[in-house]
Structures are given as C-alpha cells and as structure tokens.
Scaffold this active site. Structure first.
Site, short mmCIF file in Angstrom:
data_model
loop_
_atom_site.label_atom_id
_atom_site.label_comp_id
_atom_site.label_asym_id
_atom_site.label_seq_id
_atom_site.Cartn_x
_atom_site.Cartn_y
_atom_site.Cartn_z
N HIS A 83 29.53 -4.75 -73.98
CA HIS A 83 30.37 -4.10 -74.99
C HIS A 83 29.48 -3.41 -76.02
O HIS A 83 28.48 -3.97 -76.45
CB HIS A 83 31.26 -5.13 -75.70
N ASP A 162 44.99 -9.11 -81.97
CA ASP A 162 44.00 -8.18 -82.51
C ASP A 162 44.62 -6.81 -82.75
O ASP A 162 44.30 -6.16 -83.75
CB ASP A 162 42.79 -8.05 -81.56
N ARG A 169 44.57 -3.94 -90.77
CA ARG A 169 43.27 -3.75 -91.44
C ARG A 169 43.03 -2.27 -91.74
O ARG A 169 42.50 -1.91 -92.79
CB ARG A 169 42.14 -4.28 -90.55
N SER A 184 37.57 -9.60 -83.92
CA SER A 184 38.32 -8.57 -83.20
C SER A 184 37.66 -8.25 -81.86
O SER A 184 38.30 -8.27 -80.81
CB SER A 184 38.38 -7.32 -84.11
N LYS A 188 38.77 -9.90 -77.64
CA LYS A 188 39.05 -9.08 -76.46
C LYS A 188 38.06 -9.37 -75.34
O LYS A 188 38.42 -9.43 -74.17
CB LYS A 188 39.01 -7.59 -76.84
N1 URA Z 1 35.89 -2.40 -82.78
C1 URA Z 1 36.83 -3.37 -82.61
O1 URA Z 1 37.28 -3.62 -81.51
N2 URA Z 1 37.23 -4.05 -83.71
C2 URA Z 1 36.74 -3.82 -84.94
O2 URA Z 1 37.14 -4.48 -85.87
C3 URA Z 1 35.77 -2.79 -85.10
C4 URA Z 1 35.36 -2.10 -83.99
#
Ligand code: URA
Length: 434
Positions: A83, A162, A169, A184, A188
C-alpha cells in the site's frame, strides 16, 4: 449504559478509552445511534490528544470488523499486500505486482481511486481499454489462480466504518491526524486479507504528510497496528519531493509502467519498485532482502514479469494488443509544451502542484462523480538538479480541453524553481520500519 458524551469528555481531558468504549463507538456510528456531531467532536478530541497503541489497535480492528474480511485461504501460499500512502506519478503497483507474482507470490489486491492531488491504481488500470476492476469474488479468485495476480477495486463492504469516518473527517478538518490516518489505512489493509503488508509511506512536498518525522511516526504506528493484528508489516519511507518517474496521468503512467516492465524504467521509479518488491518477496519467501532484490531484477530482465502483466490484463478483460503496442493507446488531442523561462538547475519541484495541474488537465476528479480523462496528464522532460537552457521544454501537457490546457500552462510555471547552482540531491528512500 454509558452516555457517548461522557466518552467524548474522557478523551477531551486526555484519558485513555477502554476497548469496549472504542468498539461501541464504531458500532454506534455505523448503525446511526451516534450522530455525526458527536463523532465529529470525538475525532477532534483524538486529533488533539492522540491514541495510545492499544487504543489505536482496538479502533483499527473495530473498523476492520465493520464489514467483510476477505478470506484468501483458498489461494495457496503466503499472500503479501502493498500500500502507498499516496503520491504523484506513483505507478509502482503496476510494476511491482507482476514482478512479485512472477517470483511465485500470489497477489490478490484491492486498490483505490485517485484522492485529491494523488493518483489511484484503479484509475490507471481502467485506462487500459476493457480492463475491469469490479470483479465478483469468484472471478477475483479465478484471476489470481490463472494469472497469479488480480488488482480489483475496493468493495463497498470493505471497512465501511472507514468510509463513513473518512467522509466526516474530510469536512471537519480532522484528516491530518496521524492515528486517524493510520487506522483508516490499516483497517482496509487488514480487511483485504493478506498475510503480510508492505507499506510505502510517502513523505515530502507531494505526500499527504510532508514532514519527515511525522511520516516516520505514521509508518511506526501502522507497523505497530499490523504486528498487533498478527500480520508481519514493513514500512518504507519514500520521498515525494519530485514526482516518481516522468509520467503523471493515467494512460501516460501505464505506458511508463510498460517501459519499466521491459527494463527501460526511469531510475528513481525502478529504485522504489525494486526495494518495495524486494521487501514483499523477502516476506513471501522468507529469504534475505538481497536475494529477494536479485529475484525482482531477474523477473524483469527475463521478461517473466512482463508475461505476468499481460496475463493480468487479459484476466481482467483488458485488450493486450494495446499493451503490446502502447502507441495505439488513445492520445489526448491537445498537446502543449511548457518551456523553461531561463537557464539554470531545477532545484525545486512542487510535486503536489504537479498533481493538481494533472487534475486540471483532466487526469483527476474535483468531485467524486467526475469522469476522469484517461489520456490527460503531464510528461516531465526534466527532474530535480537537471540543468536546463532557456526555451528548453520542461514538461509536455496532454488534455482534451483548450481552457483546461491554458489554465494548466499558467499554473505549471509555479511548480518549478531554477537556480544558478544545483541543490541538495533527494534522498529517495529513507528509513525502513519493521
Ligand atoms: N488514505 C486513507 O486511506 N486514509 C487516510 O486517512 C489518508 C489517506
């Protein structure tokens, strides 16, 4: 029954929340019993007072558990995910995925779309005619089994907590909180189901977190969460003080990735790809980083990674004739050149600015429902510390819209600083956290 207002107060005055308070908060927010205004207040309290490692792990796991958790056990072998926290010109997944798969590690990956000034792997892949990123679970597994790799879009049911919290947010000035970003991303990644995770934490003027020390803190927090959740996790810090490679924009980046898979990639891009691929291969095969890097290079030199890439494209419905003849990919009708206003060394590139200019040209979205122009973007002719002459082309801009082109040309000039002397070289790869 504890009132949520008391839990907010507890965080506001700096106390640690219990596991059940955090879990109830995520359940309550997802089922609508905690309203947006209370959740907003909690997020702001977290922004100011942070979370301990225990609170952060509990929060991330509760977010992970808010939806479906992928079960990849029917795919044999150790599955390794990768990621990036976001960048400009970052086409690494298109290269690393096939390289790692060619080394025998199955890649069953979910990726996202562009966010703000950063690009997204799913948009890049969808710029390949016919390429599908909405495969059913069944087709996803079949694609991994036949090609060794599948890169699918994130399903709506992947960590839905999320999605809700991120949207909140975004409108409550609570995006830039290191624990909230860590939770966050990791919720995932953990729901995506791989055994090991390699994180590319970008830092510098083209990253979400620009300060090196803060990026390091984010990397450490994500590694802590991953390890606490039982997944071996490695994070590497990568500079985004200039775009990665030369191409920015969806099918322009696909073309650069094709060059890279033929062994002709730009040096900075290849350095990042080889190091991330080496971390992934070393985890997947339990071999040393050095041996893994050798295998990654060999996968490109032998053409095996290219073969896997073609299989991946075919397996997801893409037309491989475009990949074999990338010059036949659609090209933007309007091509503009930005020329250097003077002689000098390029000592600064505003990477976020380049991402925004690519967006103006049509490569990104300003609203969620906007369509992306896959042909739009920028091809840089020079990078940091190159010496350029007045009138030399610094960047070629591609767009389908004259007005967008004119606006982009007027903005791109602010993305460069030229000086009589070269600047400090960029440290492309920084700390690695295990
Ligand atoms: N990417 C994400 O998936 N979440 C965040 O909070 C910031 C970047």
């Amino acid at each position: 029954m504890e009132r949520f207002v008391d839990v907010i107060h507890k965080k506001k005055i700096g106390y640690e929340l219990s596991d059940s308070e955090i879990e109830n908060m995520i359940h309550g927010y997802c089922d609508g019993t905690i309203p947006d205004y209370q959740m907003s207040a909690m997020l702001m309290a977290i922004c100011f007072n942070g979370l301990s490692d225990r609170e952060l792990t509990t929060l991330t796991l509760a977010m992970r558990d808010s939806g479906q958790i992928n079960d990849l056990s029917q795919i044999p072998g150790i599955k390794v995910d990768k990621h990036s926290t976001g960048g400009v010109g970052d086409k690494t997944t298109l290269i690393i995925g096939p390289v790692v798969a060619a080394c025998g590690i199955p890649i069953a990956k979910m990726s996202g779309r562009g966010l703000g000034f950063t690009g997204g792997t799913i948009d890049k892949l969808e710029s390949i005619p016919g390429f599908r990123t909405d495969l059913s679970n069944e087709d996803f597994f079949r694609a991994v089994q036949t090609a060794g790799i599948c890169v699918n879009g994130q399903t709506a049911d992947l960590a839905p907590a999320d999605k809700l919290i991120y949207a909140l947010r975004d409108v409550t000035a609570t995006v830039e909180s290191i624990p909230l970003i860590a939770a966050s991303i990791m919720s995932k990644k953990l729901a995506a189901g791989s055994d090991c995770i390699v994180l590319d934490v970008t830092t510098g003027n083209g990253a979400f977190i620009k300060d090196y020390e803060q990026s390091l803190e984010l990397a450490q927090k994500m590694v802590t969460i991953g390890n606490n959740a039982g997944k071996t996790t490695i994070a590497q810090l990568t500079s985004m003080d200039e775009p990665l490679g030369f191409a920015i924009g969806n099918n322009l980046e696909v073309k650069e990735a094709i060059d890279a898979l033929h062994g002709n990639g730009p040096e900075d891009l290849m350095q990042v790809c080889y190091s991330l691929a080496a971390h992934m291969i070393s985890l997947g095969k339990n071999i040393s980083y050095e041996q893994a890097e050798k295998e990654a290079r060999e996968a490109i030199e032998s053409g095996r990674a290219w073969d896997v890439f073609l299989k991946m494209v075919a397996g997801q419905g893409g037309d491989i004739s475009y990949m074999e003849h990338p010059n036949t990919l659609p090209q933007a009708p309007i091509v503009l050149e930005y020329q250097s206003p003077s002689d000098g060394y390029i000592t600064f590139m505003d990477t976020e600015g380049f991402g925004n200019v690519a967006g103006i040209l049509g490569a990104g979205r300003s609203k969620k429902e906007d369509a992306v122009d896959f042909t739009a973007g920028i091809v840089l002719q020079h990078k940091i510390n190159d010496f350029v002459k007045e009138g030399e082309v610094l960047a070629t801009l591609y767009t389908s819209d004259q007005t967008r082109g004119a606006t982009a040309l007027s903005k791109i000039k602010n993305c460069y600083e030229l000086s009589a002397e070269p600047g400090k070289p960029i440290r492309l790869i920084g700390d690695v956290i295990r």
